[in-house]
Write a protein that holds these residues in place. Structure first.
Motif, PDB file in Angstrom:
ATOM      1  N   ILE A  55      -4.242  -5.755   5.247  1.00 10.86           N
ATOM      2  CA  ILE A  55      -4.534  -6.219   3.883  1.00 10.86           C
ATOM      3  C   ILE A  55      -4.357  -7.729   3.833  1.00 10.86           C
ATOM      4  O   ILE A  55      -3.333  -8.268   4.256  1.00 10.86           O
ATOM      5  CB  ILE A  55      -3.606  -5.539   2.860  1.00 10.86           C
ATOM      6  CG1 ILE A  55      -3.745  -4.017   2.941  1.00 10.86           C
ATOM      7  CG2 ILE A  55      -3.925  -6.021   1.450  1.00 10.86           C
ATOM      8  CD1 ILE A  55      -2.748  -3.255   2.071  1.00 10.86           C
ATOM      9  N   LYS A  56      -5.360  -8.414   3.317  1.00  7.62           N
ATOM     10  CA  LYS A  56      -5.349  -9.879   3.314  1.00  7.62           C
ATOM     11  C   LYS A  56      -4.660 -10.404   2.050  1.00  7.62           C
ATOM     12  O   LYS A  56      -5.088 -10.123   0.933  1.00  7.62           O
ATOM     13  CB  LYS A  56      -6.788 -10.406   3.388  1.00  7.62           C
ATOM     14  CG  LYS A  56      -7.529 -10.011   4.659  1.00  7.62           C
ATOM     15  CD  LYS A  56      -8.984 -10.451   4.625  1.00  7.62           C
ATOM     16  CE  LYS A  56      -9.685 -10.203   5.957  1.00  7.62           C
ATOM     17  NZ  LYS A  56      -9.687  -8.767   6.331  1.00  7.62           N
ATOM     18  N   THR A  57      -3.592 -11.207   2.249  1.00  6.58           N
ATOM     19  CA  THR A  57      -2.867 -11.816   1.122  1.00  6.58           C
ATOM     20  C   THR A  57      -2.591 -13.294   1.415  1.00  6.58           C
ATOM     21  O   THR A  57      -1.444 -13.735   1.422  1.00  6.58           O
ATOM     22  CB  THR A  57      -1.548 -11.075   0.858  1.00  6.58           C
ATOM     23  OG1 THR A  57      -0.755 -11.065   2.069  1.00  6.58           O
ATOM     24  CG2 THR A  57      -1.795  -9.647   0.407  1.00  6.58           C
ATOM     25  N   PRO A  58      -3.622 -14.095   1.650  1.00  2.00           N
ATOM     26  CA  PRO A  58      -3.397 -15.482   2.079  1.00  2.00           C
ATOM     27  C   PRO A  58      -2.677 -16.347   1.051  1.00  2.00           C
ATOM     28  O   PRO A  58      -1.908 -17.249   1.431  1.00  2.00           O
ATOM     29  CB  PRO A  58      -4.813 -15.994   2.337  1.00  2.00           C
ATOM     30  CG  PRO A  58      -5.698 -15.126   1.493  1.00  2.00           C
ATOM     31  CD  PRO A  58      -5.053 -13.771   1.533  1.00  2.00           C
ATOM     32  N   ASN A  59      -2.910 -16.122  -0.226  1.00  2.00           N
ATOM     33  CA  ASN A  59      -2.295 -16.980  -1.236  1.00  2.00           C
ATOM     34  C   ASN A  59      -0.815 -16.685  -1.415  1.00  2.00           C
ATOM     35  O   ASN A  59      -0.004 -17.608  -1.575  1.00  2.00           O
ATOM     36  CB  ASN A  59      -3.042 -16.814  -2.560  1.00  2.00           C
ATOM     37  CG  ASN A  59      -4.465 -17.311  -2.481  1.00  2.00           C
ATOM     38  OD1 ASN A  59      -4.718 -18.514  -2.416  1.00  2.00           O
ATOM     39  ND2 ASN A  59      -5.418 -16.387  -2.460  1.00  2.00           N
ATOM     40  N   ILE A  60      -0.444 -15.420  -1.382  1.00  2.00           N
ATOM     41  CA  ILE A  60       0.978 -15.085  -1.468  1.00  2.00           C
ATOM     42  C   ILE A  60       1.686 -15.484  -0.188  1.00  2.00           C
ATOM     43  O   ILE A  60       2.834 -15.957  -0.213  1.00  2.00           O
ATOM     44  CB  ILE A  60       1.153 -13.588  -1.775  1.00  2.00           C
ATOM     45  CG1 ILE A  60       0.507 -13.252  -3.124  1.00  2.00           C
ATOM     46  CG2 ILE A  60       2.630 -13.214  -1.802  1.00  2.00           C
ATOM     47  CD1 ILE A  60       0.467 -11.777  -3.446  1.00  2.00           C
ATOM     48  N   ASP A  61       1.006 -15.368   0.940  1.00  2.00           N
ATOM     49  CA  ASP A  61       1.580 -15.843   2.204  1.00  2.00           C
ATOM     50  C   ASP A  61       1.817 -17.348   2.150  1.00  2.00           C
ATOM     51  O   ASP A  61       2.842 -17.852   2.635  1.00  2.00           O
ATOM     52  CB  ASP A  61       0.651 -15.507   3.370  1.00  2.00           C
ATOM     53  CG  ASP A  61       0.451 -14.008   3.553  1.00  2.00           C
ATOM     54  OD1 ASP A  61       1.244 -13.225   2.991  1.00  2.00           O
ATOM     55  OD2 ASP A  61      -0.523 -13.621   4.237  1.00  2.00           O
ATOM     56  N   LYS A 238      -9.723   1.581   1.050  1.00  3.48           N
ATOM     57  CA  LYS A 238     -10.488   0.348   0.844  1.00  3.48           C
ATOM     58  C   LYS A 238     -10.272  -0.183  -0.573  1.00  3.48           C
ATOM     59  O   LYS A 238     -10.132  -1.395  -0.781  1.00  3.48           O
ATOM     60  CB  LYS A 238     -11.981   0.603   1.111  1.00  3.48           C
ATOM     61  CG  LYS A 238     -12.308   0.788   2.590  1.00  3.48           C
ATOM     62  CD  LYS A 238     -13.798   0.733   2.865  1.00  3.48           C
ATOM     63  CE  LYS A 238     -14.490   2.023   2.565  1.00  3.48           C
ATOM     64  NZ  LYS A 238     -15.901   2.027   3.040  1.00  3.48           N
ATOM     65  N   ARG A 239     -10.233   0.725  -1.553  1.00  2.01           N
ATOM     66  CA  ARG A 239      -9.984   0.296  -2.931  1.00  2.01           C
ATOM     67  C   ARG A 239      -8.585  -0.272  -3.081  1.00  2.01           C
ATOM     68  O   ARG A 239      -8.377  -1.300  -3.756  1.00  2.01           O
ATOM     69  CB  ARG A 239     -10.198   1.470  -3.895  1.00  2.01           C
ATOM     70  CG  ARG A 239     -11.659   1.871  -4.073  1.00  2.01           C
ATOM     71  CD  ARG A 239     -11.828   2.818  -5.246  1.00  2.01           C
ATOM     72  NE  ARG A 239     -11.172   4.095  -5.017  1.00  2.01           N
ATOM     73  CZ  ARG A 239     -11.754   5.146  -4.467  1.00  2.01           C
ATOM     74  NH1 ARG A 239     -13.020   5.079  -4.052  1.00  2.01           N
ATOM     75  NH2 ARG A 239     -11.093   6.286  -4.306  1.00  2.01           N
ATOM     76  N   LEU A 240      -7.619   0.363  -2.471  1.00  2.00           N
ATOM     77  CA  LEU A 240      -6.240  -0.116  -2.550  1.00  2.00           C
ATOM     78  C   LEU A 240      -6.109  -1.516  -1.964  1.00  2.00           C
ATOM     79  O   LEU A 240      -5.505  -2.414  -2.568  1.00  2.00           O
ATOM     80  CB  LEU A 240      -5.322   0.865  -1.810  1.00  2.00           C
ATOM     81  CG  LEU A 240      -3.842   0.489  -1.680  1.00  2.00           C
ATOM     82  CD1 LEU A 240      -3.210   0.260  -3.037  1.00  2.00           C
ATOM     83  CD2 LEU A 240      -3.083   1.561  -0.909  1.00  2.00           C
ATOM     84  N   ALA A 241      -6.683  -1.728  -0.793  1.00  3.46           N
ATOM     85  CA  ALA A 241      -6.623  -3.045  -0.166  1.00  3.46           C
ATOM     86  C   ALA A 241      -7.345  -4.086  -1.013  1.00  3.46           C
ATOM     87  O   ALA A 241      -6.856  -5.223  -1.180  1.00  3.46           O
ATOM     88  CB  ALA A 241      -7.234  -2.983   1.234  1.00  3.46           C
ATOM     89  N   ALA A 242      -8.504  -3.715  -1.572  1.00  8.75           N
ATOM     90  CA  ALA A 242      -9.265  -4.655  -2.400  1.00  8.75           C
ATOM     91  C   ALA A 242      -8.491  -5.035  -3.656  1.00  8.75           C
ATOM     92  O   ALA A 242      -8.563  -6.180  -4.112  1.00  8.75           O
ATOM     93  CB  ALA A 242     -10.612  -4.045  -2.774  1.00  8.75           C
ATOM     94  N   ASP A 248      -3.964 -11.107  -5.119  1.00  7.25           N
ATOM     95  CA  ASP A 248      -3.602 -12.288  -4.338  1.00  7.25           C
ATOM     96  C   ASP A 248      -4.459 -13.489  -4.727  1.00  7.25           C
ATOM     97  O   ASP A 248      -3.953 -14.609  -4.863  1.00  7.25           O
ATOM     98  CB  ASP A 248      -3.770 -11.981  -2.849  1.00  7.25           C
ATOM     99  CG  ASP A 248      -3.507 -13.182  -1.979  1.00  7.25           C
ATOM    100  OD1 ASP A 248      -2.328 -13.453  -1.681  1.00  7.25           O
ATOM    101  OD2 ASP A 248      -4.490 -13.876  -1.620  1.00  7.25           O
ATOM    102  N   SER A 249      -5.752 -13.270  -4.943  1.00 10.63           N
ATOM    103  CA  SER A 249      -6.638 -14.367  -5.345  1.00 10.63           C
ATOM    104  C   SER A 249      -6.212 -14.960  -6.674  1.00 10.63           C
ATOM    105  O   SER A 249      -6.259 -16.188  -6.871  1.00 10.63           O
ATOM    106  CB  SER A 249      -8.085 -13.873  -5.430  1.00 10.63           C
ATOM    107  OG  SER A 249      -8.549 -13.453  -4.168  1.00 10.63           O
ATOM    108  N   ASP A 250      -5.771 -14.115  -7.598  1.00 10.99           N
ATOM    109  CA  ASP A 250      -5.355 -14.616  -8.908  1.00 10.99           C
ATOM    110  C   ASP A 250      -4.024 -15.341  -8.836  1.00 10.99           C
ATOM    111  O   ASP A 250      -3.788 -16.302  -9.584  1.00 10.99           O
ATOM    112  CB  ASP A 250      -5.308 -13.463  -9.910  1.00 10.99           C
ATOM    113  CG  ASP A 250      -6.698 -12.968 -10.257  1.00 10.99           C
ATOM    114  OD1 ASP A 250      -7.596 -13.806 -10.427  1.00 10.99           O
ATOM    115  OD2 ASP A 250      -6.901 -11.743 -10.332  1.00 10.99           O
ATOM    116  N   VAL A 251      -3.144 -14.920  -7.940  1.00  4.80           N
ATOM    117  CA  VAL A 251      -1.925 -15.705  -7.696  1.00  4.80           C
ATOM    118  C   VAL A 251      -2.318 -17.094  -7.195  1.00  4.80           C
ATOM    119  O   VAL A 251      -1.763 -18.109  -7.624  1.00  4.80           O
ATOM    120  CB  VAL A 251      -1.009 -14.989  -6.686  1.00  4.80           C
ATOM    121  CG1 VAL A 251       0.139 -15.903  -6.255  1.00  4.80           C
ATOM    122  CG2 VAL A 251      -0.456 -13.699  -7.289  1.00  4.80           C
TER     123      VAL A 251
END
Length: 457
Positions: A55-61, A238-242, A248-251
């Motif tokens: 799961i991609k979370t670049p902004n929280i990372d 897929k829905r859960l990850a999305a 994350d994008s909104d963070v």
């Protein structure tokens, strides 16, 4: 005297006579803003910075890289409403007014007492503007415990956590008014936009924003699958990850806005989850190496990913083993903003750990859970006890070498078990709504009757 100064002094005098604090934006050293972002049912292992691989979370990372990531932070409970109650009141589930999830028909949950002092009240005392966006779950509409009666100036979102299961709701609440949506809008997007607007509106005065997002709580609904559309995973995953990546994008958008408004350096940003992961698939390993998940007394149910960023005050790129929990935050914020905390709290201020990196020996942690009868857990130092039923045997784990709680060492440490027996017997006060009831026939009906009595207007 210049006219501008005269007008300003006159305004301050009027505010003083009315008992309203003067705007702190005029001070040389304004109080810091607090932006508290809380996901819903996000697991300890659901973020890249906590080991998630898929799961991609670049902004929280990035938030973690800019601040401190805590490995031993604890939510208020293993489920939604009591976790929020612990956060708001500074009391653990042995003393907090809300100790479990209890719905009140047709909408809402059992309310907190009218005289409950909350974290929002604390910030109001210091002249802050307070906002709650997202999920409340601590009192039905019209009760004595709605956000506006518990210290929040602005509320937008779901009053009822059961209603929050639906991401395309019939309506959301704007303070005490329904905003009709007729199932045509994705609620998370609306709440994210409201958060951006709240920050813009309050850019020039101190604010406290509790952004209690509902992702990734059920249902699994999302406008698009984002980067996961072509994955070979099951559709629900897929829905859960999305959903998580969308959050994350909104963070990230909020962090960009803080920079644009030039208030990032005076804004504490927290990112946490309200309890452990609700999901148990093997693909994502939501709890990481921890045992258990939501509704469990093991670490996967009560430990939360936790990140704190405050440029110039909180060490960047750090990882901390400091133990802290939701009920510590009310006394911690009291220290931060210079307002006395009420007496009788279970929490302690961990501000020196946050801003100085000092190690604080934390008092014992206590949790109880009522949905499966009566379960308890406690942590004293590195020892962790779990008990199922009020008279069940105590399981004992040494978290210093076994954070996954794989090996019950109770038989080898009878002295430690006795210590926990004594503590568990005294850590709570009796509650008419949340009595000790081990799992017996008819228990669910008894609990519903008690909740109905407590919720009667």
């Amino acid at each position: 005297m210049p006219r501008v100064v005269f007008c300003w002094l006159s305004s301050v005098l009027v505010l003083f006579l009315l008992g309203v604090p003067a705007p702190s934006v005029l001070a040389e050293d304004p109080k810091p803003n607090v932006l508290y972002i809380m996901a819903d049912d996000l697991g300890y292992g659901d973020l890249g910075c906590y080991g998630q691989k898929l799961i991609k979370t670049p902004n929280i990372d990035a938030l973690a890289a800019q601040g401190t990531r805590y490995l031993q932070a604890y939510a208020g409970s293993t489920v939604c409403a009591p976790s929020r109650s612990a956060l708001m009141t500074g009391k653990h589930t042995g003393h907090a007014p809300i100790r479990g999830n209890q719905e009140v028909k047709p909408e809402g949950q059992v309310p907190m007492p009218a005289d409950t002092f909350t974290m929002a009240h604390l910030f109001k005392r210091a002249g802050y503007t307070t906002g709650l966006i997202g999920k409340w779950g601590l009192g039905y509409p019209g009760s004595v415990s709605t956000p506006d009666k518990m210290g929040f100036d602005d509320f937008y979102g779901y009053n009822c956590q059961a209603k929050a299961h639906e991401y395309y709701p019939e309506y959301l609440w704007k303070n005490d008014q329904k905003v009709m949506l007729n199932g045509k809008a994705y609620s998370h997007d609306l709440m994210a936009a409201e958060a951006l607007d709240f920050v813009r509106r309050n850019r020039d005065r101190p604010f406290f924003l509790d952004l209690s997002l509902t992702i990734p709580h059920a249902k699994l609904q999302v406008p698009d699958l984002g980067p996961y559309a072509n994955e070979s995973w099951p559709d629900d995953l897929k829905r859960l990850a999305a959903m998580i990546t969308r959050m994350d994008s909104d963070v990230g958008r909020l962090m960009v806005l803080l920079d644009e408004l030039k208030i990032a350096d005076r804004t504490l940003v927290f990112f946490v989850s309200d309890n452990g992961a609700a999901y148990n698939d093997q693909l994502f390993q939501h709890s990481g190496a921890l045992r258990g998940r939501k509704r469990d007394m093991y670490e996967g149910g009560v430990r939360t990913p936790a990140i704190l960023r405050w440029p110039g005050h909180v060490k960047a790129g750090a990882v901390s083993e400091q133990v802290w929990t939701f009920w510590d935050l009310l006394p911690t914020f009291a220290d931060l903003i210079g307002v006395p905390a009420p007496s009788g709290l279970d929490g302690v201020s961990v501000l020196p750990a946050f801003v100085e990196g000092r190690k604080i020996e934390h008092p014992p942690l206590y949790f109880e859970f009522h949905e499966r009868g009566f379960d308890q857990c406690a942590r004293i130092g590195d020892w962790k006890a779990v008990r199922h039923g009020s008279k069940g045997p105590i399981e004992l784990y040494d978290l210093s070498v076994d954070s996954s709680e794989k090996t019950d060492v109770a038989a080898a440490h009878p002295d430690v078990v006795r210590k926990f027996e004594d503590y568990l017997a005294t850590a709570r006060t009796d509650s008419e709504i949340w009595p000790i009831r081990d799992r017996v026939p008819g228990q669910a009906a008894q609990k519903k009757a008690a909740a109905k009595k407590a919720a009667t207007p």
